[in-house]
Design a protein around this motif. Structure first.
Motif, mmCIF file in Angstrom:
data_model
loop_
_atom_site.group_PDB
_atom_site.id
_atom_site.type_symbol
_atom_site.label_atom_id
_atom_site.label_comp_id
_atom_site.label_asym_id
_atom_site.label_seq_id
_atom_site.Cartn_x
_atom_site.Cartn_y
_atom_site.Cartn_z
ATOM 1 N N PRO A 143 -2.690 2.111 1.246
ATOM 2 C CA PRO A 143 -1.868 2.025 0.024
ATOM 3 C C PRO A 143 -2.364 2.948 -1.091
ATOM 4 N N ALA A 144 -3.678 3.040 -1.264
ATOM 5 C CA ALA A 144 -4.217 3.931 -2.301
ATOM 6 C C ALA A 144 -3.992 5.396 -1.932
ATOM 7 N N THR A 158 -1.552 6.567 -0.086
ATOM 8 C CA THR A 158 -0.125 6.823 -0.266
ATOM 9 C C THR A 158 0.215 7.021 -1.737
ATOM 10 N N ALA A 159 -0.367 6.199 -2.593
ATOM 11 C CA ALA A 159 -0.106 6.324 -4.031
ATOM 12 C C ALA A 159 -0.604 7.660 -4.564
ATOM 13 N N GLU A 160 -1.781 8.092 -4.116
ATOM 14 C CA GLU A 160 -2.297 9.392 -4.572
ATOM 15 C C GLU A 160 -1.358 10.519 -4.175
ATOM 16 N N SER A 193 1.829 10.380 -3.459
ATOM 17 C CA SER A 193 3.076 10.264 -4.206
ATOM 18 C C SER A 193 2.931 10.830 -5.612
ATOM 19 N N ASN A 194 1.820 10.518 -6.263
ATOM 20 C CA ASN A 194 1.576 11.036 -7.608
ATOM 21 C C ASN A 194 1.434 12.557 -7.603
ATOM 22 N N GLU A 215 4.796 14.152 -7.370
ATOM 23 C CA GLU A 215 5.520 14.113 -8.634
ATOM 24 C C GLU A 215 4.942 15.089 -9.661
ATOM 25 N N THR A 271 2.744 6.549 5.653
ATOM 26 C CA THR A 271 2.330 7.227 4.425
ATOM 27 C C THR A 271 3.289 8.356 4.080
ATOM 28 N N GLU A 310 6.584 6.772 2.770
ATOM 29 C CA GLU A 310 6.498 6.090 1.482
ATOM 30 C C GLU A 310 6.099 7.018 0.336
ATOM 31 N N SER A 311 5.379 8.099 0.639
ATOM 32 C CA SER A 311 4.936 9.022 -0.411
ATOM 33 C C SER A 311 5.920 10.150 -0.655
ATOM 34 N N GLY A 337 -9.053 5.910 -6.922
ATOM 35 C CA GLY A 337 -9.159 4.520 -7.328
ATOM 36 C C GLY A 337 -10.552 3.940 -7.175
#
Length: 318
Positions: free
Chosen positions: A52-53, A55-57, A59-60, A63, A88, A91-92, A271
Protein backbone atom coordinates in the motif's frame (compact mmCIF):
# COMPACT_ATOMS: atom_id res chain seq x y z
CA UNK A 1 16.90 -17.03 -33.04
CA UNK A 2 14.86 -13.81 -33.16
CA UNK A 3 16.96 -10.65 -32.93
CA UNK A 4 13.97 -8.34 -33.32
CA UNK A 5 12.61 -6.31 -30.42
CA UNK A 6 9.03 -6.92 -29.37
CA UNK A 7 6.57 -4.53 -31.06
CA UNK A 8 5.59 -2.99 -27.73
CA UNK A 9 6.64 -2.92 -24.10
CA UNK A 10 5.46 -5.94 -22.13
CA UNK A 11 3.93 -4.71 -18.88
CA UNK A 12 2.11 -6.59 -16.15
CA UNK A 13 -1.15 -5.29 -17.67
CA UNK A 14 -0.24 -6.33 -21.22
CA UNK A 15 1.30 -4.63 -24.22
CA UNK A 16 2.05 -0.91 -24.08
CA UNK A 17 3.31 1.06 -27.05
CA UNK A 18 6.52 2.91 -26.21
CA UNK A 19 5.07 6.01 -27.87
CA UNK A 20 2.40 6.08 -25.15
CA UNK A 21 5.04 6.63 -22.46
CA UNK A 22 5.23 10.41 -22.39
CA UNK A 23 6.67 10.84 -18.90
CA UNK A 24 9.70 9.57 -16.98
CA UNK A 25 10.67 5.94 -16.38
CA UNK A 26 12.37 4.48 -13.32
CA UNK A 27 14.78 2.03 -14.95
CA UNK A 28 15.67 -0.21 -11.98
CA UNK A 29 13.37 -0.59 -9.00
CA UNK A 30 11.82 -3.17 -6.70
CA UNK A 31 8.20 -2.96 -5.59
CA UNK A 32 7.95 -6.39 -3.93
CA UNK A 33 10.96 -8.46 -2.87
CA UNK A 34 12.51 -10.55 -0.12
CA UNK A 35 16.31 -10.56 0.18
CA UNK A 36 16.27 -11.24 3.92
CA UNK A 37 19.28 -13.35 4.85
CA UNK A 38 19.91 -11.87 8.30
CA UNK A 39 16.46 -12.72 9.63
CA UNK A 40 15.69 -9.14 10.60
CA UNK A 41 13.22 -8.46 7.80
CA UNK A 42 15.01 -5.30 6.69
CA UNK A 43 15.68 -6.26 3.07
CA UNK A 44 12.00 -6.86 2.37
CA UNK A 45 9.13 -5.16 0.56
CA UNK A 46 6.21 -7.35 1.57
CA UNK A 47 3.07 -7.51 -0.59
CA UNK A 48 0.80 -7.44 2.46
CA UNK A 49 2.53 -4.91 4.69
CA UNK A 50 4.39 -2.57 2.32
CA UNK A 51 2.60 -2.62 -1.02
CA UNK A 52 0.00 0.00 0.00
CA UNK A 53 2.80 2.47 0.79
CA UNK A 54 4.63 1.56 -2.43
CA UNK A 55 1.45 2.08 -4.44
CA UNK A 56 0.80 5.44 -2.79
CA UNK A 57 4.33 6.65 -3.56
CA UNK A 58 4.03 5.72 -7.22
CA UNK A 59 0.60 7.34 -7.48
CA UNK A 60 1.95 10.56 -5.99
CA UNK A 61 4.91 10.53 -8.38
CA UNK A 62 2.57 10.07 -11.33
CA UNK A 63 0.56 13.08 -10.21
CA UNK A 64 3.52 15.33 -9.37
CA UNK A 65 6.17 14.34 -11.92
CA UNK A 66 4.26 12.39 -14.55
CA UNK A 67 5.90 9.05 -13.73
CA UNK A 68 4.72 6.63 -16.41
CA UNK A 69 6.65 3.39 -16.05
CA UNK A 70 8.67 1.37 -13.53
CA UNK A 71 11.06 -1.39 -14.61
CA UNK A 72 10.77 -3.85 -11.72
CA UNK A 73 13.83 -6.11 -11.61
CA UNK A 74 12.85 -8.58 -8.89
CA UNK A 75 13.48 -12.00 -10.43
CA UNK A 76 13.62 -15.67 -9.43
CA UNK A 77 14.90 -16.21 -5.89
CA UNK A 78 14.27 -12.58 -4.88
CA UNK A 79 10.69 -12.88 -3.59
CA UNK A 80 9.04 -11.94 -6.88
CA UNK A 81 5.24 -11.51 -6.81
CA UNK A 82 3.85 -10.45 -10.18
CA UNK A 83 0.24 -10.48 -9.01
CA UNK A 84 1.12 -7.84 -6.43
CA UNK A 85 2.88 -5.88 -9.18
CA UNK A 86 -0.29 -6.00 -11.26
CA UNK A 87 -2.33 -4.63 -8.35
CA UNK A 88 0.16 -1.82 -7.79
CA UNK A 89 0.15 -0.89 -11.47
CA UNK A 90 -3.63 -0.87 -11.60
CA UNK A 91 -4.10 1.14 -8.40
CA UNK A 92 -1.28 3.65 -8.97
CA UNK A 93 -1.85 4.26 -12.67
CA UNK A 94 1.87 3.64 -13.30
CA UNK A 95 2.79 0.90 -15.78
CA UNK A 96 5.13 -1.81 -14.47
CA UNK A 97 7.46 -4.12 -16.40
CA UNK A 98 8.17 -7.42 -14.60
CA UNK A 99 11.38 -9.43 -14.94
CA UNK A 100 12.74 -12.95 -15.17
CA UNK A 101 16.23 -14.21 -14.48
CA UNK A 102 18.43 -14.96 -11.52
CA UNK A 103 20.23 -12.66 -9.09
CA UNK A 104 23.82 -13.21 -7.97
CA UNK A 105 25.01 -16.49 -6.48
CA UNK A 106 23.97 -16.21 -2.80
CA UNK A 107 20.36 -15.99 -4.03
CA UNK A 108 20.47 -18.71 -6.67
CA UNK A 109 17.61 -21.20 -6.73
CA UNK A 110 18.32 -24.97 -6.86
CA UNK A 111 18.02 -25.35 -10.63
CA UNK A 112 21.20 -23.32 -11.18
CA UNK A 113 23.28 -26.19 -9.82
CA UNK A 114 21.47 -28.96 -11.67
CA UNK A 115 20.77 -27.30 -15.05
CA UNK A 116 23.17 -26.49 -17.86
CA UNK A 117 23.00 -23.24 -19.84
CA UNK A 118 20.55 -24.62 -22.40
CA UNK A 119 18.18 -25.87 -19.71
CA UNK A 120 18.34 -22.56 -17.84
CA UNK A 121 17.61 -20.75 -21.08
CA UNK A 122 14.51 -22.91 -21.52
CA UNK A 123 13.30 -21.93 -18.03
CA UNK A 124 13.53 -18.23 -18.92
CA UNK A 125 12.00 -18.59 -22.37
CA UNK A 126 9.08 -20.54 -20.91
CA UNK A 127 8.33 -17.73 -18.44
CA UNK A 128 8.67 -15.10 -21.15
CA UNK A 129 6.34 -16.94 -23.52
CA UNK A 130 3.82 -18.47 -21.10
CA UNK A 131 3.87 -16.14 -18.09
CA UNK A 132 5.15 -16.29 -14.52
CA UNK A 133 3.89 -18.76 -11.90
CA UNK A 134 0.66 -19.51 -13.74
CA UNK A 135 -0.39 -15.85 -13.67
CA UNK A 136 -0.32 -15.29 -17.41
CA UNK A 137 1.77 -12.17 -16.71
CA UNK A 138 4.74 -12.10 -19.05
CA UNK A 139 8.07 -10.49 -18.15
CA UNK A 140 9.24 -7.60 -20.30
CA UNK A 141 12.91 -7.68 -19.36
CA UNK A 142 15.53 -10.21 -18.28
CA UNK A 143 17.18 -9.20 -15.03
CA UNK A 144 18.56 -8.38 -12.73
CA UNK A 145 21.06 -10.98 -13.88
CA UNK A 146 23.68 -10.94 -11.15
CA UNK A 147 27.34 -11.44 -10.41
CA UNK A 148 29.74 -10.28 -7.73
CA UNK A 149 33.46 -9.61 -7.92
CA UNK A 150 35.47 -8.70 -10.98
CA UNK A 151 34.63 -11.98 -12.74
CA UNK A 152 31.39 -13.97 -12.43
CA UNK A 153 31.62 -17.31 -10.66
CA UNK A 154 31.01 -20.45 -12.71
CA UNK A 155 27.37 -20.55 -11.58
CA UNK A 156 26.89 -16.84 -12.30
CA UNK A 157 28.47 -17.26 -15.74
CA UNK A 158 25.87 -19.93 -16.54
CA UNK A 159 23.10 -17.53 -15.58
CA UNK A 160 24.56 -14.65 -17.60
CA UNK A 161 24.92 -16.84 -20.68
CA UNK A 162 21.39 -18.19 -20.27
CA UNK A 163 20.10 -14.64 -19.99
CA UNK A 164 21.79 -13.73 -23.26
CA UNK A 165 20.41 -16.76 -25.07
CA UNK A 166 16.90 -16.13 -23.76
CA UNK A 167 17.16 -12.50 -24.86
CA UNK A 168 18.13 -13.57 -28.36
CA UNK A 169 15.27 -16.06 -28.48
CA UNK A 170 12.59 -13.64 -27.28
CA UNK A 171 13.66 -10.12 -28.22
CA UNK A 172 13.94 -8.88 -24.63
CA UNK A 173 16.84 -6.90 -23.16
CA UNK A 174 19.08 -7.85 -20.22
CA UNK A 175 19.66 -5.74 -17.10
CA UNK A 176 22.50 -6.84 -14.82
CA UNK A 177 23.39 -6.60 -11.17
CA UNK A 178 27.10 -5.83 -10.85
CA UNK A 179 27.72 -6.02 -7.10
CA UNK A 180 29.07 -2.64 -5.95
CA UNK A 181 29.56 -1.82 -9.64
CA UNK A 182 32.31 -4.41 -10.15
CA UNK A 183 32.51 -6.91 -12.98
CA UNK A 184 30.45 -5.06 -15.55
CA UNK A 185 32.96 -5.48 -18.34
CA UNK A 186 33.17 -9.22 -17.68
CA UNK A 187 29.37 -9.46 -17.71
CA UNK A 188 29.21 -7.61 -21.02
CA UNK A 189 31.88 -9.86 -22.52
CA UNK A 190 29.85 -12.96 -21.62
CA UNK A 191 26.61 -11.49 -22.93
CA UNK A 192 28.01 -10.27 -26.23
CA UNK A 193 30.02 -13.48 -26.55
CA UNK A 194 26.67 -15.27 -26.86
CA UNK A 195 25.75 -12.93 -29.71
CA UNK A 196 23.62 -10.43 -27.80
CA UNK A 197 24.15 -6.89 -29.14
CA UNK A 198 25.58 -4.52 -26.52
CA UNK A 199 22.67 -2.09 -26.91
CA UNK A 200 20.36 -4.77 -25.47
CA UNK A 201 22.35 -4.69 -22.19
CA UNK A 202 22.16 -2.39 -19.17
CA UNK A 203 25.07 -2.86 -16.77
CA UNK A 204 23.85 -2.19 -13.25
CA UNK A 205 25.06 -0.19 -10.26
CA UNK A 206 27.80 1.69 -12.07
CA UNK A 207 27.28 4.70 -9.81
CA UNK A 208 28.89 2.55 -7.09
CA UNK A 209 32.09 2.17 -9.13
CA UNK A 210 34.36 5.23 -9.08
CA UNK A 211 35.95 4.47 -12.44
CA UNK A 212 34.93 6.81 -15.28
CA UNK A 213 37.16 4.83 -17.64
CA UNK A 214 35.06 1.70 -17.19
CA UNK A 215 31.89 3.73 -17.68
CA UNK A 216 33.23 5.15 -20.94
CA UNK A 217 34.28 1.71 -22.14
CA UNK A 218 30.85 0.24 -21.45
CA UNK A 219 29.10 3.14 -23.16
CA UNK A 220 31.45 3.12 -26.15
CA UNK A 221 30.61 -0.55 -26.67
CA UNK A 222 26.95 0.42 -26.98
CA UNK A 223 25.78 -0.87 -23.59
CA UNK A 224 23.71 1.21 -21.19
CA UNK A 225 25.43 2.38 -18.02
CA UNK A 226 23.02 2.32 -15.08
CA UNK A 227 23.36 4.96 -12.36
CA UNK A 228 20.62 3.21 -10.48
CA UNK A 229 21.27 3.52 -6.74
CA UNK A 230 20.59 7.25 -6.56
CA UNK A 231 19.92 8.32 -2.98
CA UNK A 232 21.61 5.35 -1.30
CA UNK A 233 23.94 7.50 0.76
CA UNK A 234 25.31 4.59 2.78
CA UNK A 235 27.00 3.34 -0.38
CA UNK A 236 28.01 6.61 -2.05
CA UNK A 237 27.00 10.25 -1.86
CA UNK A 238 24.83 11.73 -4.57
CA UNK A 239 27.56 14.32 -5.06
CA UNK A 240 29.91 11.53 -6.13
CA UNK A 241 27.21 10.03 -8.35
CA UNK A 242 26.67 13.38 -10.01
CA UNK A 243 30.40 13.76 -10.65
CA UNK A 244 30.54 10.33 -12.31
CA UNK A 245 27.43 10.97 -14.38
CA UNK A 246 28.69 14.35 -15.56
CA UNK A 247 31.97 12.73 -16.61
CA UNK A 248 30.05 10.24 -18.74
CA UNK A 249 27.90 12.97 -20.25
CA UNK A 250 30.90 15.16 -21.00
CA UNK A 251 32.54 12.19 -22.75
CA UNK A 252 29.64 12.22 -25.22
CA UNK A 253 27.64 9.27 -23.87
CA UNK A 254 24.39 10.89 -22.74
CA UNK A 255 22.49 8.39 -24.89
CA UNK A 256 23.83 5.49 -22.81
CA UNK A 257 22.99 6.51 -19.22
CA UNK A 258 20.05 5.22 -17.17
CA UNK A 259 18.86 6.56 -13.81
CA UNK A 260 16.93 5.02 -10.92
CA UNK A 261 16.90 4.54 -7.14
CA UNK A 262 16.86 0.72 -6.64
CA UNK A 263 14.54 0.80 -3.63
CA UNK A 264 15.24 -2.59 -2.07
CA UNK A 265 14.07 -2.50 1.55
CA UNK A 266 11.08 -1.05 3.36
CA UNK A 267 13.24 1.38 5.32
CA UNK A 268 13.86 3.26 2.06
CA UNK A 269 10.16 4.11 1.72
CA UNK A 270 9.15 7.70 2.37
CA UNK A 271 6.64 6.67 4.99
CA UNK A 272 9.43 5.06 7.01
CA UNK A 273 11.75 8.03 6.74
CA UNK A 274 13.64 6.88 3.67
CA UNK A 275 14.41 8.62 0.40
CA UNK A 276 11.65 6.90 -1.53
CA UNK A 277 11.21 6.24 -5.24
CA UNK A 278 10.90 9.96 -5.85
CA UNK A 279 14.37 10.91 -4.66
CA UNK A 280 15.53 10.98 -8.27
CA UNK A 281 12.98 13.69 -9.08
CA UNK A 282 13.02 15.70 -5.87
CA UNK A 283 16.76 15.81 -5.22
CA UNK A 284 19.08 14.37 -7.86
CA UNK A 285 17.58 15.82 -11.04
CA UNK A 286 17.50 19.34 -9.55
CA UNK A 287 21.23 18.94 -8.84
CA UNK A 288 21.75 17.81 -12.42
CA UNK A 289 19.79 20.81 -13.70
CA UNK A 290 21.91 23.10 -11.54
CA UNK A 291 24.97 21.58 -13.24
CA UNK A 292 23.61 22.64 -16.63
CA UNK A 293 21.20 19.90 -17.80
CA UNK A 294 18.27 21.15 -19.87
CA UNK A 295 14.81 19.63 -20.34
CA UNK A 296 15.85 17.66 -23.43
CA UNK A 297 18.74 16.01 -21.59
CA UNK A 298 16.54 15.16 -18.62
CA UNK A 299 13.98 13.62 -20.98
CA UNK A 300 16.73 11.62 -22.69
CA UNK A 301 18.02 10.22 -19.41
CA UNK A 302 14.67 9.50 -17.79
CA UNK A 303 12.46 8.51 -20.71
CA UNK A 304 14.02 7.99 -24.13
CA UNK A 305 17.05 6.01 -22.95
CA UNK A 306 15.10 3.45 -20.87
CA UNK A 307 12.54 3.02 -23.66
CA UNK A 308 15.31 2.40 -26.18
CA UNK A 309 16.93 -0.08 -23.81
CA UNK A 310 13.70 -2.02 -23.37
CA UNK A 311 12.71 -2.08 -27.04
CA UNK A 312 16.13 -2.28 -28.68
CA UNK A 313 15.53 0.86 -30.71
CA UNK A 314 18.58 2.73 -31.96
CA UNK A 315 19.29 6.41 -31.32
CA UNK A 316 18.27 7.15 -34.91
CA UNK A 317 14.91 5.39 -34.39
CA UNK A 318 14.17 7.24 -31.16
Amino acid sequence: MNHLAPPALRTVAGALEASAVRGPVLAHEHLVLDLDRAGDGAAVLDAEHHTPAVTAELSNLREEFGLCLVVELTCRGMGRDVRALARTARESGVAVVAATGWYYEPFHTPEIETHDVDALTEVLVREIEDGIDGSGIRPGVIGEIGSHGDVPTAAEAKVVRAGARAALATGLSVATHAQLGRGGLAQLELLTGEGLPAHRVSVGHQDLLDDPGVHRELAASGAYVAFDTVGKAAYRSDGARLRLLLALLEAGHADRALLSCDISRHGYLRGEGGQGYGHLFTDFLPRLRAAGADDDLIDLLTRRNPLRFLTGATVEEN
